[in-house]
Design an enzyme around this catalytic site. Sequence first.
Site, short mmCIF file in Angstrom:
data_model
loop_
_atom_site.label_atom_id
_atom_site.label_comp_id
_atom_site.label_asym_id
_atom_site.label_seq_id
_atom_site.Cartn_x
_atom_site.Cartn_y
_atom_site.Cartn_z
N HIS A 8 0.82 -1.22 0.00
CA HIS A 8 0.00 0.00 0.00
C HIS A 8 0.85 1.26 0.00
CE1 HIS A 8 -3.31 -2.67 1.95
NE2 HIS A 8 -3.29 -2.79 0.64
N CYS A 63 4.53 13.37 -6.75
CA CYS A 63 3.75 14.26 -7.60
C CYS A 63 2.87 13.41 -8.50
CB CYS A 63 4.66 15.14 -8.45
SG CYS A 63 3.75 16.14 -9.68
N SER A 104 -6.13 -8.82 9.65
CA SER A 104 -7.45 -9.44 9.60
C SER A 104 -7.77 -9.95 8.20
CB SER A 104 -8.53 -8.43 10.02
OG SER A 104 -8.60 -7.38 9.07
N GLY A 125 -7.89 -11.89 17.20
CA GLY A 125 -9.19 -11.68 16.58
C GLY A 125 -9.32 -12.50 15.31
#
Length: 286
Positions: free
Chosen positions: A134, A142, A237, A263
Site C-alpha cells: 500500500h 507528484c 485481519s 481476533g
Amino acid sequence: MSSRFIPECAKIDAGQIKRFVNLVSTVDRLLVLTGAGISTESGIPDYRSPKIGLYERSNHRPMMHQDFMKSAASRRRYWARNFLAWPNFSKAVCNETHLTLAKWEASDRFTWLITQNVDGLHTKAGSAMLSELHGCGHRVRCMSCHSIISRQDYQISLAAANPHWTTKEGPGELKPDGDIHIEPGAEEDFKVVSCQNCGGIMKTDVIFFGDNVPLKMVETCYEKLDQSDGILVLGSSLEVMSGYRFVYYMNIQKKPIFIVNIGSTRADDLATAKIEAKASEIVKAI
C-alpha cells in the site's frame, strides 16, 4: 513498547507456541505477509482490532483517492491533519517483530516480505526483500510528473508555507495512516505546497481507498508466492482484498497457511494453523 493499541487475548502457553512453531518449521521456503497488527506494539493504532481498532471506536474513515484528487478542500484537510501528525508518526520505533523479520533475510528459508503497512517500520528495521503493498507514508509523490521527495522534506516546505501552524497541536490520537483529528473547518487557512518541478498535486506515496495497487507490484508478489512453500500472516485481519488474495492463492496452490492475529480473520477457514497472540511472541520463537 506501547501496549495501548494491542487488543486483549487469552494467555497462550509454551506448548501452544511450540506446536505452532513446529508446523511453521516444516516449510522450506516461507513468505511473510504483515498487517497493521504488528505495528500496534510500536504505538500505531490499527483499524480493525477487537474493541480498540479505530473502526470500533469512531466513525473515522480514511481519505478516498477520488476525493483527494478532485477536491482542493479535501487535499487541504488531508495535508493539515498529516502535517500535525508527522512529528509523532515519523518517530515511531521498530519493535521486535520488525527487527526479527529483517534478520530472517539472512536465511535461505525466507523468500519475501509483503506488508500492508505504510509506516515504513520494516525499512527502518533493515528489511530489503520487501514489497510495500500500500505504499509508504515516508514518501511524497507528484501525481503529474511522478517525482518523489521524502516526507520530511515536504514537511519543511509545508512548515515554510504555514508558519502559524508550526506551533499548533493536533488534538486526539494518531491514526493508522499517519494523520490526526482536527476540528471541521480548522484547515481553511492551511496552504498545500504544489510540486516544485511541475506544479502538480503532491500526495503521500500511499494507496488510498478507491485506488489500485500497481500491477507490477502485484505480479512481483505472485512470483514470490510461486517461489514459496508456505505463507505466514502476522497481524492482519485480511479483510482487504489486496492482502487476502495472496492467502487465497496459496490455498488454491495447496500450500500451508499460518496466521498469527488477535481476533478473527477473513482466512480463518483456510488456515493450516492459527494462533491468537502478539506477533512478537511468536516470531522470536521461530
